[in-house]
Design a protein around this motif. Structure first.
Motif, PDB file in Angstrom:
ATOM      1  N   THR A  15       0.868  -1.253  -0.114  1.00  0.00           N
ATOM      2  CA  THR A  15      -0.032   0.031  -0.041  1.00  0.00           C
ATOM      3  C   THR A  15       0.864   1.274   0.012  1.00  0.00           C
ATOM      4  N   SER A  28      -4.433   4.878  -5.810  1.00  0.00           N
ATOM      5  CA  SER A  28      -4.912   4.069  -4.394  1.00  0.00           C
ATOM      6  C   SER A  28      -5.227   5.449  -3.808  1.00  0.00           C
ATOM      7  N   ILE A 289     -10.603   0.783  -7.024  1.00  0.00           N
ATOM      8  CA  ILE A 289     -10.012   0.096  -6.415  1.00  0.00           C
ATOM      9  C   ILE A 289      -9.721  -1.214  -7.383  1.00  0.00           C
ATOM     10  N   MET A 293      -5.828  -2.321  -7.972  1.00  0.00           N
ATOM     11  CA  MET A 293      -5.304  -3.501  -7.709  1.00  0.00           C
ATOM     12  C   MET A 293      -4.953  -4.443  -8.940  1.00  0.00           C
ATOM     13  N   GLY A 325      -6.169  -4.038  -0.466  1.00  0.00           N
ATOM     14  CA  GLY A 325      -7.552  -3.403  -1.099  1.00  0.00           C
ATOM     15  C   GLY A 325      -8.453  -3.056  -0.070  1.00  0.00           C
ATOM     16  N   THR A 393     -16.044  -2.541  -0.976  1.00  0.00           N
ATOM     17  CA  THR A 393     -14.480  -2.404  -1.111  1.00  0.00           C
ATOM     18  C   THR A 393     -13.905  -4.080  -1.119  1.00  0.00           C
ATOM     19  N   THR A 397     -11.969  -6.048  -4.403  1.00  0.00           N
ATOM     20  CA  THR A 397     -10.665  -6.839  -4.409  1.00  0.00           C
ATOM     21  C   THR A 397     -10.761  -8.222  -4.738  1.00  0.00           C
TER      22      THR A 397
END
Length: 416
Positions: A15, A28, A289, A293, A325, A393, A397
């Motif tokens: 991250t 991000s 996201i 990812m 994520g 979220t 992911t």
């Protein structure tokens, strides 16, 4: 000593920004801010809708009762006996007889259609807050056989009258004469004015004494309804059952949820639509996201291959990217929660400041019923929005994490 699983540690590490993947880190950050903005907007708007609904309900019920009792002909006989019966019910805190009819008020060349309500001042205080909303005079100034009247502030302004002036009331219940049916006409003296803070009442409601209303609208010894004030406005079912068990005759019971059903349903529908529309902001951020990812998975092909080579399972690889994520989503949600709760709790200060700065008025009272922006934060709404952001979220992911788990070490390291 407790140690975090290596999947969590790697997820945190991926991250953080690095030189070679700064663009990915920027995406991000934008995804994080997008989720925060969506959560804050959703919490704030839902709090405003809750406040709007609660404020209107309080203002409506401040001028009327929680429940009305009547008989089949919309008239009620022997109301004193019924009054004693309902007052014996613990959930009923007050009761008052009432006559409500349509009429027309005139002064010089000014004419205004109004709702005329006949009340007994000593009883009316049990079911409504009219006396607390008087700006001139008091409810007790209504005297039987003196033909006095109390007007809403906007109604008095439109008729051009003040306390002490005369207005003429025309009732549709006419008198039979050789010339046909003639409307009943009576002169009233204005003895007070009220301001309920709701334009519908302030511009269209007039109060007179119950005995005067009986004569004008031909009610004899009857009244229209018996109004009830409840200890808990939502405890309607229990009160209905108690009245049904004690009543000796058939009664028609109509509560505030039925009288204003369409109004509150419209507000509830608008609240749901606003929730759906603003939830799209969170969904867009969640799609960001996904793209973030996918780019991370492509960028980390070599790392994934090495991890697989030293024994990491496909499930462990999935967990690494799910953690990454979720970190983005959780941080964004926490930022949104802090911003949304702060806005919802201080909207009564923020909006007047913006109105004063821009020189505009967002909610004219004659259009929106209320002139201020109310806010009422419900924690169940906060948890609902937080849960929605977390679920979206998590779903965002799953595909990138699954794609990462399918990476073949030999293919990823072929040209290394």
């Amino acid at each position: 000593m407790f140690k975090l699983p290596f999947e969590t540690l790697l997820g945190f590490r991926y991250t953080r920004a690095k030189r070679r993947n700064g663009f990915i880190s920027f995406i991000s950050l934008s995804s994080m801010l997008g989720i925060g903005l969506g959560v804050a907007a959703l919490i704030t708007i839902m709090s405003i809708m809750n406040g709007f609904q609660s404020e209107l309900r309080d203002r409506i019920l401040g001028m009327t009762a929680h429940m009305n009792l009547s008989e089949s002909n919309d008239r009620l006989t022997h109301w004193p006996e019924l009054y004693e019966m309902v007052k014996s019910i613990p959930e009923v805190t007050g009761a008052a007889p009432n006559i409500t009819e349509q009429g027309m008020l005139t002064n010089d060349q000014r004419v205004k259609g109004v709702m005329v309500r006949g009340v007994l001042p000593e009883y009316e205080q049990q079911v409504s807050d009219v006396d607390g909303k008087m700006i001139v005079g008091k409810l007790a100034d209504l005297k039987a056989k003196e033909y006095s009247i109390i007007l809403g502030a906007e109604l008095a302004l439109s008729l051009g009258v003040s306390v002490g002036d005369k207005v003429t009331l025309l009732a549709p219940q006419g008198s039979v004469s050789p010339m046909g049916i003639v409307p009943r006409i009576k002169r009233f003296t204005v003895v007070g004015m009220f301001k309920a803070g709701m334009y519908e009442y302030d511009s269209g409601l007039a109060l007179i004494h119950l005995e005067d209303a009986k004569k004008i609208f031909k009610y004899d010894d009857e009244v229209g309804v018996l109004q009830l004030k409840l200890l808990d406005m939502f405890d309607l079912g229990r009160v209905r059952n108690a009245i049904a068990q004690k009543a000796e005759s058939t009664l028609y019971m109509r509560d505030w949820t039925q009288q204003h059903a369409n109004f509150f349903k419209a507000i509830e529908m608008e609240k749901r639509m606003m929730f759906i529309v603003l939830a799209l902001i969170i969904m867009v951020a969640a799609f960001n996201i996904v793209s973030t990812m996918v780019m991370v998975v492509t960028d980390k092909q070599k790392d994934i291959a090495v991890l697989r080579t030293i024994g990491a399972s496909p499930m462990s690889i999935q967990r690494i990217f799910i953690v990454q994520g979720l970190i983005i989503g959780i941080i964004g949600s926490l930022l949104g929660l802090a911003g949304g709760i702060s806005l919802a709790l201080n909207i009564d200060v923020i909006v007047p400041f913006i109105e004063q700065m821009l020189g505009v008025h967002f909610f004219p009272a004659d259009i929106y019923y209320i002139s201020a922006v109310p806010s009422e934060l419900h924690w169940d709404d906060v948890w609902l929005v937080s849960g929605l952001a977390f679920v979206l979220t998590l779903l965002a992911t799953l595909y990138p994490a699954w794609r990462a788990s399918k990476t073949q070490p030999a293919e990823a390291l072929r040209y290394e």
